[in-house]
Design an enzyme around this catalytic site. Structure first.
Site, PDB file in Angstrom:
ATOM      1  N   ASP A   1     -15.347   0.839 -31.010  1.00 30.74           N
ATOM      2  CA  ASP A   1     -14.898   1.979 -31.814  1.00 30.74           C
ATOM      3  C   ASP A   1     -15.086   3.276 -31.046  1.00 30.74           C
ATOM      4  O   ASP A   1     -16.211   3.733 -30.836  1.00 30.74           O
ATOM      5  CB  ASP A   1     -15.696   2.037 -33.122  1.00 30.74           C
ATOM      6  CG  ASP A   1     -15.330   0.900 -34.062  1.00 30.74           C
ATOM      7  OD1 ASP A   1     -14.146   0.802 -34.425  1.00 30.74           O
ATOM      8  OD2 ASP A   1     -16.228   0.107 -34.400  1.00 30.74           O
TER       9      ASP A   1
ATOM     10  N   MET B   1      -7.146  -0.411 -42.334  1.00 34.55           N
ATOM     11  CA  MET B   1      -8.561  -0.074 -42.531  1.00 34.55           C
ATOM     12  C   MET B   1      -8.969  -0.380 -43.975  1.00 34.55           C
ATOM     13  O   MET B   1      -8.280  -0.003 -44.920  1.00 34.55           O
ATOM     14  CB  MET B   1      -8.811   1.408 -42.237  1.00 34.55           C
ATOM     15  CG  MET B   1      -8.706   1.810 -40.773  1.00 34.55           C
ATOM     16  SD  MET B   1      -9.847   0.948 -39.674  1.00 34.55           S
ATOM     17  CE  MET B   1     -11.443   1.475 -40.315  1.00 34.55           C
TER      18      MET B   1
ATOM     19  N   HIS C   1     -14.949  -5.640 -30.457  1.00 36.62           N
ATOM     20  CA  HIS C   1     -14.321  -4.448 -31.037  1.00 36.62           C
ATOM     21  C   HIS C   1     -15.126  -3.208 -30.652  1.00 36.62           C
ATOM     22  O   HIS C   1     -16.331  -3.126 -30.923  1.00 36.62           O
ATOM     23  CB  HIS C   1     -14.277  -4.614 -32.561  1.00 36.62           C
ATOM     24  CG  HIS C   1     -13.547  -3.551 -33.298  1.00 36.62           C
ATOM     25  ND1 HIS C   1     -12.172  -3.553 -33.479  1.00 36.62           N
ATOM     26  CD2 HIS C   1     -13.985  -2.437 -33.938  1.00 36.62           C
ATOM     27  CE1 HIS C   1     -11.812  -2.511 -34.200  1.00 36.62           C
ATOM     28  NE2 HIS C   1     -12.895  -1.798 -34.484  1.00 36.62           N
TER      29      HIS C   1
ATOM     30  N   MET D   1     -10.327   6.070 -32.708  1.00 30.04           N
ATOM     31  CA  MET D   1     -10.320   7.014 -33.844  1.00 30.04           C
ATOM     32  C   MET D   1     -10.451   8.406 -33.251  1.00 30.04           C
ATOM     33  O   MET D   1     -11.495   9.061 -33.331  1.00 30.04           O
ATOM     34  CB  MET D   1     -11.479   6.676 -34.800  1.00 30.04           C
ATOM     35  CG  MET D   1     -11.203   5.445 -35.640  1.00 30.04           C
ATOM     36  SD  MET D   1     -12.708   4.671 -36.241  1.00 30.04           S
ATOM     37  CE  MET D   1     -13.137   3.704 -34.797  1.00 30.04           C
TER      38      MET D   1
ATOM     39  N   ASP E   1     -10.572  -4.030 -40.962  1.00 30.33           N
ATOM     40  CA  ASP E   1     -11.763  -3.429 -40.353  1.00 30.33           C
ATOM     41  C   ASP E   1     -12.460  -2.557 -41.387  1.00 30.33           C
ATOM     42  O   ASP E   1     -11.863  -1.602 -41.902  1.00 30.33           O
ATOM     43  CB  ASP E   1     -11.317  -2.592 -39.147  1.00 30.33           C
ATOM     44  CG  ASP E   1     -12.470  -1.926 -38.415  1.00 30.33           C
ATOM     45  OD1 ASP E   1     -13.644  -2.212 -38.734  1.00 30.33           O
ATOM     46  OD2 ASP E   1     -12.176  -1.113 -37.513  1.00 30.33           O
TER      47      ASP E   1
ATOM     48  N   HIS F   1     -10.537   0.354 -30.599  1.00 29.90           N
ATOM     49  CA  HIS F   1     -10.037   1.032 -31.811  1.00 29.90           C
ATOM     50  C   HIS F   1     -10.280   2.521 -31.622  1.00 29.90           C
ATOM     51  O   HIS F   1     -11.425   2.979 -31.688  1.00 29.90           O
ATOM     52  CB  HIS F   1     -10.794   0.462 -33.025  1.00 29.90           C
ATOM     53  CG  HIS F   1     -10.456   1.137 -34.324  1.00 29.90           C
ATOM     54  ND1 HIS F   1     -11.240   0.997 -35.447  1.00 29.90           N
ATOM     55  CD2 HIS F   1      -9.420   1.943 -34.687  1.00 29.90           C
ATOM     56  CE1 HIS F   1     -10.711   1.686 -36.435  1.00 29.90           C
ATOM     57  NE2 HIS F   1      -9.613   2.279 -36.002  1.00 29.90           N
TER      58      HIS F   1
ATOM     59  N   SER G   1     -17.863  -5.780 -34.118  1.00 27.72           N
ATOM     60  CA  SER G   1     -17.859  -4.370 -33.739  1.00 27.72           C
ATOM     61  C   SER G   1     -19.220  -3.970 -33.178  1.00 27.72           C
ATOM     62  O   SER G   1     -20.241  -4.048 -33.875  1.00 27.72           O
ATOM     63  CB  SER G   1     -17.534  -3.507 -34.954  1.00 27.72           C
ATOM     64  OG  SER G   1     -17.770  -2.149 -34.626  1.00 27.72           O
TER      65      SER G   1
ATOM     66  N   MET H   1     -14.746   7.143 -31.068  1.00 28.78           N
ATOM     67  CA  MET H   1     -14.635   8.245 -32.048  1.00 28.78           C
ATOM     68  C   MET H   1     -14.911   9.568 -31.343  1.00 28.78           C
ATOM     69  O   MET H   1     -15.821   9.655 -30.517  1.00 28.78           O
ATOM     70  CB  MET H   1     -15.656   8.063 -33.165  1.00 28.78           C
ATOM     71  CG  MET H   1     -15.577   6.733 -33.884  1.00 28.78           C
ATOM     72  SD  MET H   1     -16.720   6.688 -35.264  1.00 28.78           S
ATOM     73  CE  MET H   1     -16.642   4.952 -35.727  1.00 28.78           C
TER      74      MET H   1
HETATM   75  C1  DX5 Z   1     -15.467   2.061 -38.835  1.00 26.36           C
HETATM   76  C2  DX5 Z   1     -15.177   1.198 -37.656  1.00 26.36           C
HETATM   77  C3  DX5 Z   1     -15.526  -0.224 -37.851  1.00 26.36           C
HETATM   78  C4  DX5 Z   1     -16.995  -0.483 -38.115  1.00 26.36           C
HETATM   79  C5  DX5 Z   1     -17.052  -1.608 -39.095  1.00 26.36           C
HETATM   80  O1  DX5 Z   1     -14.791   3.257 -38.714  1.00 26.36           O
HETATM   81  O2  DX5 Z   1     -13.814   1.249 -37.306  1.00 26.36           O
HETATM   82  O3  DX5 Z   1     -15.094  -1.016 -36.760  1.00 26.36           O
HETATM   83  O4  DX5 Z   1     -17.729  -0.817 -36.989  1.00 26.36           O
HETATM   84  O5  DX5 Z   1     -18.365  -1.822 -39.449  1.00 26.36           O
HETATM   85  P1  DX5 Z   1     -18.763  -2.716 -40.705  1.00 26.36           P
HETATM   86  O6  DX5 Z   1     -18.219  -4.087 -40.462  1.00 26.36           O
HETATM   87  O7  DX5 Z   1     -20.239  -2.660 -40.708  1.00 26.36           O
HETATM   88  O8  DX5 Z   1     -18.140  -2.078 -41.916  1.00 26.36           O
HETATM   89 ZN    ZN Z   2     -13.104  -0.218 -35.836  1.00 27.83          ZN
END
Ligand code: DX5
Ligand code: ZN
Length: 221
Positions: free
Chosen positions: A36, A138, A34, A69, A174, A67, A10, A38
């Site tokens: 993210d 998750m 990956h 969110m 994740d 991903h 990620s 948001m």
């Molecule tokens: C959190 C993200 C993850 C995050 C995971 O909401 O969806 O992808 O980057 O990070 P680690 O592996 O550090 O928990």
């Molecule tokens: Zn993620």
């Protein structure tokens, strides 16, 4: 037969000012990158959106695992697929019409993923699984990297694996996935492992990916 584990670093834990270089650090080791997305509404954090993903797609050969969110994924998710993301995952808690949405993502030649927050049960969505290429369970509350792994989610991973059965649906985890937690996830049935801090917090991110892969493969053997 168990699928070979896949590792999806990620970039949330990478340096956002140097994303192409950070992607290059795991090239040849990572199966996916990956990303993210948001929106500060679905989760209390704001990261990046479509223009940055479009630039990243031009800067790496690693398939991009988006991903989302975000609220209203019905409106936004197909655009990430159209841009060239190899996989696009939306949260079922935010989607209005998840079956229609998964079909639209697939129609753009991307893999369709559906994510569940830690407290969202999997059973109500069992009938949707054939519409999906991946289910993301998750293992932290979405929003931030570097959180502690939620062991309480492990039984749901096992139940999700059982519901998937022989379907060709990958099971992704994740959040808090590290060298000390990845074996638990793999034993419970996960195939695709997202890792932020465990990869980008390491001195050699590519070596960290390989260590994670080895541990996951051993746990699944
Ligand atoms: C959190 C993200 C993850 C995050 C995971 O909401 O969806 O992808 O980057 O990070 P680690 O592996 O550090 O928990
Ligand atoms: Zn993620």
């Amino acid at each position: 037969m168990a699928r070979a584990p896949q590792i999806s670093p990620s970039i949330l834990s990478a340096d956002f000012a140097r994303l192409a270089d950070e992607a290059a650090r795991v090239e040849g080791a990572a199966d996916w990158l990956h990303v993210d997305v948001m929106d500060n509404h679905f989760v209390p954090n704001l990261t990046l959106g479509l223009p940055v993903v479009e630039s990243l797609l031009k800067s790496t050969t690693i398939p991009v695992d988006c991903h989302l969110m975000i609220e209203d994924p019905d409106r936004w998710a197909p655009q990430y697929a159209e841009a060239g993301a190899g996989s696009v995952t939306f949260h079922v808690e935010a989607a209005t019409a998840p079956i229609k949405l998964a079909r639209e993502i697939r129609a753009q030649n991307a893999r369709a993923g559906m994510a569940l927050r830690p407290a969202t049960p999997v059973e109500p969505y069992a009938d949707l699984l054939p519409e999906l290429d991946m289910l993301l369970v998750m293992t932290v509350e979405p929003g931030f990297g570097g959180q502690g792994f939620l062991d309480v989610v492990l039984p749901k991973i096992r139940r999700a694996k059982a519901l998937i059965g022989d379907l060709d649906v990958w099971l992704q985890v994740d959040g808090g996935v590290s060298e000390s937690t990845i074996e638990r996830c793999a034993e419970a049935g996960a195939d695709v492992f997202v890792a932020g801090n465990a990869v980008y917090g390491a001195a050699d991110p590519a070596a960290a990916v390989e260590r994670l892969r080895t541990k996951a493969a051993q746990a699944r053997a």
